[in-house]
Design a protein around this motif. Sequence first.
Motif, PDB file in Angstrom:
ATOM      1  N   ALA A  39     -15.477 -31.100 -20.707  1.00  0.00           N
ATOM      2  CA  ALA A  39     -14.197 -31.406 -20.045  1.00  0.00           C
ATOM      3  C   ALA A  39     -13.724 -30.222 -19.209  1.00  0.00           C
ATOM      4  CB  ALA A  39     -13.148 -31.766 -21.101  1.00  0.00           C
ATOM      5  N   ILE A  40     -13.851 -29.028 -19.763  1.00  0.00           N
ATOM      6  CA  ILE A  40     -13.405 -27.827 -19.050  1.00  0.00           C
ATOM      7  C   ILE A  40     -14.247 -27.603 -17.788  1.00  0.00           C
ATOM      8  CG2 ILE A  40     -13.230 -25.308 -19.191  1.00  0.00           C
ATOM      9  CD1 ILE A  40     -12.746 -25.788 -22.274  1.00  0.00           C
ATOM     10  N   ASN A  41     -15.572 -27.719 -17.950  1.00  0.00           N
ATOM     11  CA  ASN A  41     -16.448 -27.513 -16.782  1.00  0.00           C
ATOM     12  C   ASN A  41     -16.160 -28.521 -15.678  1.00  0.00           C
ATOM     13  OD1 ASN A  41     -17.957 -25.233 -17.581  1.00  0.00           O
ATOM     14  ND2 ASN A  41     -19.234 -26.488 -18.916  1.00  0.00           N
ATOM     15  N   ALA A  42     -15.922 -29.785 -16.076  1.00  0.00           N
ATOM     16  CA  ALA A  42     -15.619 -30.809 -15.067  1.00  0.00           C
ATOM     17  C   ALA A  42     -14.288 -30.511 -14.387  1.00  0.00           C
ATOM     18  CB  ALA A  42     -15.579 -32.187 -15.727  1.00  0.00           C
ATOM     19  N   ALA A  43     -13.294 -30.095 -15.174  1.00  0.00           N
ATOM     20  CA  ALA A  43     -11.972 -29.784 -14.603  1.00  0.00           C
ATOM     21  C   ALA A  43     -12.059 -28.611 -13.635  1.00  0.00           C
ATOM     22  CB  ALA A  43     -10.978 -29.483 -15.729  1.00  0.00           C
ATOM     23  N   MET A  44     -12.822 -27.591 -14.005  1.00  0.00           N
ATOM     24  CA  MET A  44     -12.961 -26.432 -13.126  1.00  0.00           C
ATOM     25  C   MET A  44     -13.702 -26.803 -11.850  1.00  0.00           C
ATOM     26  SD  MET A  44     -13.795 -23.239 -15.651  1.00  0.00           S
ATOM     27  CE  MET A  44     -12.534 -22.555 -16.734  1.00  0.00           C
ATOM     28  N   GLU A  45     -14.736 -27.649 -12.001  1.00  0.00           N
ATOM     29  CA  GLU A  45     -15.535 -27.995 -10.826  1.00  0.00           C
ATOM     30  C   GLU A  45     -14.723 -28.785  -9.810  1.00  0.00           C
ATOM     31  OE1 GLU A  45     -20.002 -29.739  -9.860  1.00  0.00           O
ATOM     32  OE2 GLU A  45     -19.385 -29.390 -11.939  1.00  0.00           O
ATOM     33  N   CYS A  46     -13.744 -29.557 -10.304  1.00  0.00           N
ATOM     34  CA  CYS A  46     -12.897 -30.296  -9.350  1.00  0.00           C
ATOM     35  C   CYS A  46     -11.567 -29.562  -9.115  1.00  0.00           C
ATOM     36  CB  CYS A  46     -12.665 -31.731  -9.819  1.00  0.00           C
ATOM     37  SG  CYS A  46     -11.698 -31.911 -11.322  1.00  0.00           S
ATOM     38  N   ARG A  47     -11.551 -28.262  -9.523  1.00  0.00           N
ATOM     39  CA  ARG A  47     -10.442 -27.353  -9.223  1.00  0.00           C
ATOM     40  C   ARG A  47      -9.124 -27.799  -9.858  1.00  0.00           C
ATOM     41  NH1 ARG A  47     -12.331 -23.719  -6.048  1.00  0.00           N
ATOM     42  NH2 ARG A  47     -10.320 -22.853  -5.493  1.00  0.00           N
ATOM     43  N   GLN A  48      -9.232 -28.413 -11.024  1.00  0.00           N
ATOM     44  CA  GLN A  48      -8.047 -28.752 -11.811  1.00  0.00           C
ATOM     45  C   GLN A  48      -7.827 -27.632 -12.828  1.00  0.00           C
ATOM     46  OE1 GLN A  48      -5.941 -31.351 -11.472  1.00  0.00           O
ATOM     47  NE2 GLN A  48      -7.067 -32.199  -9.740  1.00  0.00           N
TER      48      GLN A  48
END
Length: 397
Positions: free
Chosen positions: A150-159
Amino acid sequence: DSLKASHYQWLMETGQEEHAGAFKEKEGDFMGALSLYLKGGLPGRAAAVVSRVGSGTFDRGMLDQIAASLTKVGMHERAGEFFENLSRFTDARDSYRRGSAFRRAVELARREFPGDVVRLEEEWGDWLVGQRQLDAAVNHFVEAGQSIKAINAAMECRQWQKAAGIVEALNPQDAGPFYKRIARHYENARSFEDAEKYYVRARLPGDAVEMYTRVDKWEAAHKVAVGHMTEQEATLLYTKRARELESQNKLKEAEKMYLTVKEHDLAINMYKKNRKYDQMIRLVSTYRKDLLTETHLHLAQQLEQDQNYKEAEKHFLEAKDWKSVVNMFRTNELWDDAIRVARAHGGASASKQVAYAWAVTLGGEAGAQLLSKFGLVEQAIDYAMESGAFMHAFELT
């Protein structure tokens, strides 16, 4: 009836199984309709007939054939729906998964397979990542308890805020690297207070201090150092950063770093190495007053060796050692300067002594003339006679 039969025969002969199936369906021959739909590669139409008429009308073999045909043509979600209507929930779940119909799969699992919900949520998230729908994937990873994904996905989409919120649930050891990435983002975005917060949470207060020093926010850097570092840690960090600045010839910035952790001698030595003697003396005057005279003398001697006599004079005089200035000028045959300093700091008597020494170096009549110029008539006569310049001695009387 014969007309209908002829029409049906024509449909079959011309390969119009769909229309022929519809004909049979209208006639109430549902088994015949299903066979034609399947023959024509229309399993969806066949499934619709079963849904409308009810599965109890057909044998298991026909139902399996419809399901297999739906799967074969890639209509997995329709197959899942078909199985679900037949209460074959395991087959329905698997078909939904094959068709990436995760919403239907999760809804079914909540009712029939609660233990599968978490796994399906994770698969849903993975599928969304593959579709580059990262923001949507985050929530499914959270539901699945897959915090790292979840964290990696959020960071990748700049959330970044969403990522930070998820990181807070991790244990400190696992959270550290993520907090550091978040801090780097905010530093690059020049949101320094947010960056500081996450550097500190990452247990990297030194990185926050260095960040602030790079942008000349010295008070903020000092506040972090005092609040989150031991004195030894702060000293090591500041001196390391100061040396880096010194190597870049940013001496004023390096001085600030040294002085912040009370490394006064390192700052003084830095200016000495870089021959910034005025700055060196400024710091000695403030932080090492007891060594001020000694420092002036040391600098004066160094400058004398470098043949920088004017600067050497300044430091000798600051050390109240005017005689060394006179000796320096005498040694280097700068007699006018020697007499000037002797007169200013030792009076007439001292200047006359220097003048006499000068006369000795000139010798003969020239020496006697020099002494006479400085009003030393008696010494000039004596000197002229001693050096054999009798005519000049007689002229002086």
